[in-house]
Design an enzyme around this catalytic site. Structure first.
Site, PDB file in Angstrom:
ATOM      1  N   HIS A 171      -2.125 -20.563 -18.039  1.00  0.00           N
ATOM      2  CA  HIS A 171      -2.462 -21.796 -18.379  1.00  0.00           C
ATOM      3  C   HIS A 171      -1.209 -22.695 -18.584  1.00  0.00           C
ATOM      4  O   HIS A 171      -0.851 -22.455 -19.571  1.00  0.00           O
ATOM      5  CB  HIS A 171      -3.814 -22.216 -19.003  1.00  0.00           C
ATOM      6  CG  HIS A 171      -3.903 -23.614 -19.312  1.00  0.00           C
ATOM      7  ND1 HIS A 171      -3.473 -24.244 -20.239  1.00  0.00           N
ATOM      8  CD2 HIS A 171      -4.879 -24.316 -18.397  1.00  0.00           C
ATOM      9  CE1 HIS A 171      -4.123 -25.374 -20.285  1.00  0.00           C
ATOM     10  NE2 HIS A 171      -5.002 -25.676 -18.922  1.00  0.00           N
ATOM     11  N   SER A 172      -0.925 -23.838 -17.921  1.00  0.00           N
ATOM     12  CA  SER A 172       0.013 -24.817 -18.390  1.00  0.00           C
ATOM     13  C   SER A 172       1.493 -24.099 -18.096  1.00  0.00           C
ATOM     14  O   SER A 172       1.860 -23.315 -17.205  1.00  0.00           O
ATOM     15  CB  SER A 172      -0.397 -25.537 -19.514  1.00  0.00           C
ATOM     16  OG  SER A 172       0.581 -26.529 -19.713  1.00  0.00           O
ATOM     17  N   CYS A 173       1.966 -23.959 -19.506  1.00  0.00           N
ATOM     18  CA  CYS A 173       3.280 -23.076 -19.562  1.00  0.00           C
ATOM     19  C   CYS A 173       3.050 -21.804 -19.183  1.00  0.00           C
ATOM     20  O   CYS A 173       4.000 -20.945 -18.806  1.00  0.00           O
ATOM     21  CB  CYS A 173       4.005 -23.500 -20.774  1.00  0.00           C
ATOM     22  SG  CYS A 173       3.226 -22.656 -22.167  1.00  0.00           S
ATOM     23  N   ALA A 194       1.587 -20.583 -16.843  1.00  0.00           N
ATOM     24  CA  ALA A 194       1.583 -20.462 -15.412  1.00  0.00           C
ATOM     25  C   ALA A 194       3.267 -20.266 -14.980  1.00  0.00           C
ATOM     26  O   ALA A 194       3.528 -19.807 -14.426  1.00  0.00           O
ATOM     27  CB  ALA A 194       1.046 -21.521 -14.771  1.00  0.00           C
ATOM     28  N   LEU A 243      -2.817 -22.071 -13.240  1.00  0.00           N
ATOM     29  CA  LEU A 243      -4.138 -23.050 -13.801  1.00  0.00           C
ATOM     30  C   LEU A 243      -3.418 -24.340 -14.501  1.00  0.00           C
ATOM     31  O   LEU A 243      -2.718 -24.150 -15.537  1.00  0.00           O
ATOM     32  CB  LEU A 243      -4.651 -22.212 -14.656  1.00  0.00           C
ATOM     33  CG  LEU A 243      -5.443 -20.981 -14.361  1.00  0.00           C
ATOM     34  CD1 LEU A 243      -5.879 -19.923 -15.277  1.00  0.00           C
ATOM     35  CD2 LEU A 243      -6.909 -21.442 -13.568  1.00  0.00           C
TER      36      LEU A 243
END
Length: 303
Positions: free
Chosen positions: A139-141, A143, A178
């Protein structure tokens, strides 16, 4: 190395995968010890977000999604679940848990974060021999870090000083990004009126001269990620922190390298639209679970 329970079955928290710092731990859930190495099942490995620096976002953020998946139709296809902690970059202004300059777990700079993720994956692969038989979700970083795993061979040859590579780590069959950060210069430029974005990226990676080189959208996956069969770029148009443009840039980069959209492609990229704000996607867990369940259903045929 170790955790607070037998690492062969059940839920185990704070399993230490290296001795770099107090944050080099992972949470692990093995539904069935006898099936942990079953070649017909996949593993799910999750990397949390938090802008490479937020101590309030950690491996435990995956627990609710994990519990949802355990009651889903894909549960019988999953051999194990792991959620990874890693060293964080400095955050001295955090409102409740400011970082201390003397704490090695809270003063990381690239490539520390990705080296920790690679060390955690090596620990799991050596313990459970699942090789490429896993979905790497972030998720976010997180990813960003997931795609850096897939690009490790490329960066190892192109930027020799960048990574202390765990060369024995096998990249996954599938990556699920994500609300991901894929092109760091584009992210900062899009938010040029919000200096916090440049500060966060500089805090993690150093000067702007390095940002393009470490961005997932800049990597060449043709040779570096031969194991890869599926990329799912899952993103919400309601995300107030990360714009849809990041999805478009990553999708275009993959298509430019031969990844295709149609269902029978050997290397496929799929954009999945989620619902919710940047953090509500994982806090409410159902959207992350939906994306993971779909991803697992797609790759079990490759086992």
């Amino acid at each position: 190395m170790g955790g607070d329970a037998n690492p062969h079955s059940g839920f185990i928290q704070n399993v230490r995968y290296s001795d770099e710092s107090s944050l080099n731990t992972l949470d692990l859930y093995i539904p069935d010890a006898a099936a942990a190495r079953d070649s017909r099942k996949v593993w799910i490995v999750f990397i949390h977000g938090g802008a490479w620096r937020d101590p309030a976002i950690n491996a435990s953020t995956f627990t609710r999604t994990q519990n949802t998946l355990l009651g889903s139709g894909c549960a019988k296809q999953v051999a194990g679940y792991a959620s990874l902690n890693y060293r964080l970059s400095p955050y001295p202004a955090h409102p409740t848990d400011p970082s201390n300059p003397s704490d090695p777990s809270r003063n990381a700079k690239h490539p520390d974060h990705i080296n920790d993720i690679l060390a955690a994956l090596l620990y799991l692969q050596e313990a459970y021999q699942f090789e490429d038989r896993y979905v790497l979700a972030g998720h976010s970083c997180g990813a960003t870090l997931a795609f850096q795993v897939a690009a490790k061979r490329y960066w190892g040859s192109q930027y020799e000083a960048t990574f202390a590579l765990e060369l024995n780590v096998v990249p996954p069959l599938a990556i699920l990004g994500l609300e991901g950060l894929y092109d760091l210069p584009a992210l900062v430029k899009y938010h040029d009126r919000e200096p916090i974005y440049a500060q966060i990226v500089e805090n993690a990676f150093g000067s702007a001269a390095s940002w393009q080189g470490v961005s997932p959208a800049s990597a060449d996956y043709k040779d570096s990620w031969q194991e890869g069969t599926l990329v799912v770029l899952a993103h919400s148009r309601e995300d107030e922190l990360v714009e849809w443009q990041q999805v478009e840039l990553m999708e275009a980069a993959l298509i430019g390298q031969g990844w295709q959209k149609h269902d029978d492609a050997q290397r496929r990229v799929r954009v999945m639209e989620l619902r919710g704000t940047h953090d509500s996607v994982w806090k409410e867990n159902t959207e992350v679970a939906r994306a993971l369940e779909w991803t697992i259903q797609q790759i079990v045929g490759h086992l």
